[in-house]
Design a protein around this motif. Structure first.
Motif, PDB file in Angstrom:
ATOM      1  N   VAL A 195     -20.896 -32.926  87.363  1.00 46.36           N
ATOM      2  CA  VAL A 195     -22.090 -32.908  86.519  1.00 46.36           C
ATOM      3  C   VAL A 195     -21.683 -33.397  85.136  1.00 46.36           C
ATOM      4  CG1 VAL A 195     -23.903 -31.512  85.470  1.00 46.36           C
ATOM      5  CG2 VAL A 195     -23.131 -31.008  87.803  1.00 46.36           C
ATOM      6  N   ILE A 196     -22.368 -34.403  84.626  1.00 47.09           N
ATOM      7  CA  ILE A 196     -22.040 -34.961  83.327  1.00 47.09           C
ATOM      8  C   ILE A 196     -22.241 -33.917  82.225  1.00 47.09           C
ATOM      9  CG2 ILE A 196     -24.369 -35.886  82.940  1.00 47.09           C
ATOM     10  CD1 ILE A 196     -23.065 -38.293  81.563  1.00 47.09           C
ATOM     11  N   GLY A 197     -21.319 -33.877  81.284  1.00 50.90           N
ATOM     12  CA  GLY A 197     -21.412 -32.952  80.165  1.00 50.90           C
ATOM     13  C   GLY A 197     -21.033 -33.631  78.869  1.00 50.90           C
ATOM     14  N   GLU A 198     -21.199 -32.906  77.777  1.00 53.98           N
ATOM     15  CA  GLU A 198     -20.816 -33.418  76.465  1.00 53.98           C
ATOM     16  C   GLU A 198     -20.110 -32.313  75.687  1.00 53.98           C
ATOM     17  OE1 GLU A 198     -24.323 -34.553  74.297  1.00 53.98           O
ATOM     18  OE2 GLU A 198     -25.285 -32.601  74.531  1.00 53.98           O
ATOM     19  N   GLY A 199     -19.242 -32.719  74.765  1.00 49.07           N
ATOM     20  CA  GLY A 199     -18.533 -31.729  73.970  1.00 49.07           C
ATOM     21  C   GLY A 199     -17.314 -32.318  73.299  1.00 49.07           C
TER      22      GLY A 199
ATOM     23  N   TRP B  12     -37.770 -39.342  80.223  1.00 46.75           N
ATOM     24  CA  TRP B  12     -36.924 -40.462  80.605  1.00 46.75           C
ATOM     25  C   TRP B  12     -36.118 -40.198  81.869  1.00 46.75           C
ATOM     26  CZ3 TRP B  12     -31.862 -39.131  80.889  1.00 46.75           C
ATOM     27  CH2 TRP B  12     -31.356 -38.170  80.004  1.00 46.75           C
ATOM     28  N   ALA B  13     -35.951 -38.928  82.231  1.00 40.99           N
ATOM     29  CA  ALA B  13     -35.152 -38.603  83.414  1.00 40.99           C
ATOM     30  C   ALA B  13     -35.987 -38.467  84.679  1.00 40.99           C
ATOM     31  CB  ALA B  13     -34.383 -37.310  83.178  1.00 40.99           C
ATOM     32  N   ALA B  14     -37.289 -38.545  84.539  1.00 44.72           N
ATOM     33  CA  ALA B  14     -38.177 -38.239  85.670  1.00 44.72           C
ATOM     34  C   ALA B  14     -37.900 -39.090  86.903  1.00 44.72           C
ATOM     35  CB  ALA B  14     -39.634 -38.388  85.240  1.00 44.72           C
ATOM     36  N   GLY B  15     -37.567 -40.341  86.721  1.00 48.53           N
ATOM     37  CA  GLY B  15     -37.356 -41.226  87.858  1.00 48.53           C
ATOM     38  C   GLY B  15     -35.928 -41.344  88.318  1.00 48.53           C
ATOM     39  N   LEU B  16     -35.026 -40.598  87.715  1.00 42.92           N
ATOM     40  CA  LEU B  16     -33.611 -40.696  88.072  1.00 42.92           C
ATOM     41  C   LEU B  16     -33.276 -39.814  89.270  1.00 42.92           C
ATOM     42  CD1 LEU B  16     -31.982 -40.514  84.508  1.00 42.92           C
ATOM     43  CD2 LEU B  16     -32.230 -42.542  85.948  1.00 42.92           C
ATOM     44  N   PRO B  17     -32.315 -40.224  90.072  1.00 44.29           N
ATOM     45  CA  PRO B  17     -31.878 -39.367  91.176  1.00 44.29           C
ATOM     46  C   PRO B  17     -31.096 -38.147  90.687  1.00 44.29           C
ATOM     47  CG  PRO B  17     -30.546 -41.346  91.089  1.00 44.29           C
ATOM     48  CD  PRO B  17     -31.651 -41.537  90.097  1.00 44.29           C
ATOM     49  N   VAL B  18     -30.567 -38.217  89.447  1.00 48.28           N
ATOM     50  CA  VAL B  18     -29.840 -37.106  88.840  1.00 48.28           C
ATOM     51  C   VAL B  18     -30.615 -36.635  87.617  1.00 48.28           C
ATOM     52  CG1 VAL B  18     -27.755 -36.443  87.602  1.00 48.28           C
ATOM     53  CG2 VAL B  18     -27.575 -37.877  89.652  1.00 48.28           C
ATOM     54  N   ARG B  19     -30.970 -35.346  87.597  1.00 47.89           N
ATOM     55  CA  ARG B  19     -31.751 -34.807  86.486  1.00 47.89           C
ATOM     56  C   ARG B  19     -31.161 -33.487  85.993  1.00 47.89           C
ATOM     57  NH1 ARG B  19     -35.107 -36.523  90.334  1.00 47.89           N
ATOM     58  NH2 ARG B  19     -35.633 -34.409  91.036  1.00 47.89           N
TER      59      ARG B  19
ATOM     60  N   LEU C 151     -25.990 -41.859  83.970  1.00 46.13           N
ATOM     61  CA  LEU C 151     -26.505 -41.009  85.047  1.00 46.13           C
ATOM     62  C   LEU C 151     -26.850 -41.845  86.272  1.00 46.13           C
ATOM     63  CD1 LEU C 151     -28.727 -38.541  83.017  1.00 46.13           C
ATOM     64  CD2 LEU C 151     -26.821 -37.903  84.494  1.00 46.13           C
ATOM     65  N   ALA C 152     -27.514 -42.989  86.050  1.00 45.24           N
ATOM     66  CA  ALA C 152     -27.864 -43.871  87.155  1.00 45.24           C
ATOM     67  C   ALA C 152     -26.611 -44.462  87.800  1.00 45.24           C
ATOM     68  CB  ALA C 152     -28.780 -44.990  86.666  1.00 45.24           C
ATOM     69  N   GLY C 153     -25.653 -44.871  86.974  1.00 48.50           N
ATOM     70  CA  GLY C 153     -24.424 -45.455  87.501  1.00 48.50           C
ATOM     71  C   GLY C 153     -23.633 -44.472  88.343  1.00 48.50           C
ATOM     72  N   PHE C 154     -23.478 -43.234  87.854  1.00 44.98           N
ATOM     73  CA  PHE C 154     -22.754 -42.230  88.624  1.00 44.98           C
ATOM     74  C   PHE C 154     -23.493 -41.876  89.911  1.00 44.98           C
ATOM     75  CE2 PHE C 154     -20.852 -40.761  84.396  1.00 44.98           C
ATOM     76  CZ  PHE C 154     -19.644 -41.401  84.639  1.00 44.98           C
ATOM     77  N   ALA C 155     -24.833 -41.861  89.834  1.00 47.71           N
ATOM     78  CA  ALA C 155     -25.609 -41.570  91.038  1.00 47.71           C
ATOM     79  C   ALA C 155     -25.414 -42.670  92.077  1.00 47.71           C
ATOM     80  CB  ALA C 155     -27.084 -41.424  90.685  1.00 47.71           C
ATOM     81  N   GLN C 156     -25.429 -43.916  91.618  1.00 51.33           N
ATOM     82  CA  GLN C 156     -25.231 -45.039  92.534  1.00 51.33           C
ATOM     83  C   GLN C 156     -23.836 -45.020  93.161  1.00 51.33           C
ATOM     84  OE1 GLN C 156     -28.387 -45.912  93.197  1.00 51.33           O
ATOM     85  NE2 GLN C 156     -27.748 -48.069  93.252  1.00 51.33           N
ATOM     86  N   ALA C 157     -22.861 -44.536  92.384  1.00 46.12           N
ATOM     87  CA  ALA C 157     -21.489 -44.441  92.900  1.00 46.12           C
ATOM     88  C   ALA C 157     -21.288 -43.209  93.778  1.00 46.12           C
ATOM     89  CB  ALA C 157     -20.504 -44.414  91.736  1.00 46.12           C
ATOM     90  N   ARG C 158     -22.299 -42.345  93.817  1.00 46.09           N
ATOM     91  CA  ARG C 158     -22.265 -41.129  94.626  1.00 46.09           C
ATOM     92  C   ARG C 158     -21.136 -40.188  94.229  1.00 46.09           C
ATOM     93  NH1 ARG C 158     -24.785 -42.473 100.513  1.00 46.09           N
ATOM     94  NH2 ARG C 158     -26.194 -44.114  99.821  1.00 46.09           N
ATOM     95  N   VAL C 159     -20.922 -40.050  92.931  1.00 41.38           N
ATOM     96  CA  VAL C 159     -19.913 -39.116  92.447  1.00 41.38           C
ATOM     97  C   VAL C 159     -20.530 -37.992  91.618  1.00 41.38           C
ATOM     98  CG1 VAL C 159     -18.030 -40.789  92.478  1.00 41.38           C
ATOM     99  CG2 VAL C 159     -19.459 -40.576  90.422  1.00 41.38           C
ATOM    100  N   HIS C 160     -21.842 -38.049  91.388  1.00 43.21           N
ATOM    101  CA  HIS C 160     -22.532 -37.028  90.596  1.00 43.21           C
ATOM    102  C   HIS C 160     -23.349 -36.133  91.513  1.00 43.21           C
ATOM    103  CE1 HIS C 160     -24.886 -35.116  87.452  1.00 43.21           C
ATOM    104  NE2 HIS C 160     -24.201 -35.761  86.528  1.00 43.21           N
ATOM    105  N   SER C 161     -23.314 -34.845  91.270  1.00 40.90           N
ATOM    106  CA  SER C 161     -24.105 -33.913  92.059  1.00 40.90           C
ATOM    107  C   SER C 161     -25.599 -34.219  91.928  1.00 40.90           C
ATOM    108  CB  SER C 161     -23.850 -32.475  91.614  1.00 40.90           C
ATOM    109  OG  SER C 161     -24.723 -31.577  92.277  1.00 40.90           O
TER     110      SER C 161
END
Length: 407
Positions: free
Chosen positions: A230-234, A44-51, A199-209
């Motif tokens: 970088v998005i994380g969980e916890g 599912w992440a293959a086409g995303l700018p952030v992987r 992931l797509a939204g943050f990439a579009q906003a240019r705030v994600h590495s």
């Protein structure tokens, strides 16, 4: 006893993070400078700018009862895991249920369940939608599950203030005890939303590495070459107690939660304003009855965004000064959003206990605009003094917490 006279202490810590499934393993990994950021290998992440993302080191499915876990969103599951650890670490206090409260913040709540069940509705129809959908997606779910687990009847609260949520939860826990509404509060934050949409939204906003080829080098707080978080969980929770209550049961506190400051910028939906951050730190100092010179260490929010890191650096220098040692542990854990501030609190408490400050990973060249003593290279022994932790969220939410060692 007046509100100002009430001492609040931290007696229990719990967490599950990209560095470890509990507090000891997370802390050991931080001191070792490890990274919990990895590549997303799923299709599912293959086409995303952030992987890349910082996923949990220990999957909650292997920790919780299978039947119970199926009724809970991932952010609810990990809040419960962290709460169980914190409660056990505190010695499972015997407290009147009406004097026990829970405050668990989150940025997105059960977004994974909402998005997942919407997919089910669209592809398979109404009859395939889970009957547990609403309890799984509601933002108060983590607080509700923790309150049920512990039998807390003194209130179950859910601050939703983006990346400040977990720290705000701890600040509200401090208020509940100081105002005499509770003797014990379990407080912190939980977040789990690694999904194509954010992931797509943050990439579009240019705030994600977008350092997809070097995940462990991607999160670079204060570094001149940083390109986003970088998005994380916890999840990370603490047990707070009135000091008199803790002493009566012979508890051994980690530290004092000496003060907190909460402000709002009223400025911009995503761009922080230094004035609000400065005021939050100064309110925390005033709440604790401390001076800026009393602060020896700062656990920065420092997400590795271009403007955000500079704004915080300027704010810390103005409110506290340039003397404290500063660390930015999102370089290792990624950004846990609603749990970021509470993990910062856990880290600050442990740093006070051990007099050790984890180094900021990936800091190869300090941004010239950062006029702070940022710890890099190796863990540093820090001087005695209070520990400040910051958490700032989209929407202009600012939270600062001050912890002090117990004499």
């Amino acid at each position: 006893m007046t509100v100002a006279d009430t001492t609040v202490v931290v007696t229990g810590l719990g967490a599950t993070t990209p560095l470890g499934g509990d507090v000891p393993s997370t802390w050991a990994a931080m001191l070792a400078g490890e990274s919990g950021i990895t590549a997303i290998e799923e299709e599912w992440a293959a086409g995303l700018p952030v992987r890349i993302a910082a996923r949990l080191r220990v999957d909650p499915a292997g920790v919780l009862d299978r039947v119970q876990a199926r009724r809970m969103d991932r952010c609810e599951q990990i809040a419960l895991i962290a709460a169980r650890e914190a409660w056990a670490d505190a010695g499972r206090p015997e407290v009147d249920p009406e004097r026990l409260a829970v405050v668990v913040g989150t940025g997105t709540g059960g977004a994974l369940s909402m998005l997942g069940q919407d997919d089910v509705l669209e592809t398979s129809g109404v009859r395939r939608v889970s009957p547990h959908t609403v309890p799984m997606l509601m933002a108060n779910g983590p607080a509700a599950w923790v309150s049920i687990e512990l039998g807390a009847r003194g209130g179950a609260h859910t601050p939703v203030s983006a990346c400040a949520s977990g720290a705000e939860a701890i600040a509200l826990g401090l208020d509940l005890i100081r105002l005499g509404r509770a003797d014990v509060v379990v407080a912190g934050g939980s977040e789990a939303c690694i999904h194509p949409l954010p992931l797509a939204g943050f990439a579009q906003a240019r705030v994600h590495s977008t350092r997809n080829d070097a995940p462990r080098a991607a999160s670079r707080p204060f570094d001149a070459a940083r390109d986003g978080f970088v998005i994380g969980e916890g999840a990370a929770l603490v047990v707070l107690e009135c000091a008199e209550f803790a002493a009566a049961r012979a508890a051994r506190p980690y530290a004092q939660l000496a003060g907190a400051g909460l402000t709002s910028d009223a400025h911009h939906i995503t761009a922080a304003h230094p004035a609000g951050q400065v005021r939050a730190m100064r309110l925390a100092l005033a709440s604790a009855g401390l001076a800026p010179t009393d602060v020896a260490q700062v656990h920065a929010h420092a997400t590795a965004t271009l403007r955000g890191d500079l704004t915080e650096a300027e704010s810390v220098a103005e409110a506290i000064g340039r003397h404290p040692a500063v660390t930015a542990t999102k370089s290792m854990t990624g950004h846990l959003f609603g749990a970021a501030g509470s993990l910062g609190a856990v880290t600050a408490v442990l740093a006070l206990r051990d007099r050790l400050l984890p180094a900021t990973r990936n800091l190869e060249r300090l941004d010239p605009g950062v006029k702070l003593d940022v710890v890099t290279g190796a863990t540093r022994e820090v001087a005695p003094g209070a520990a400040l932790t910051n958490a700032f969220g989209f929407g202009g939410h600012n939270a600062s917490l001050l912890f002090a060692a117990l004499s």
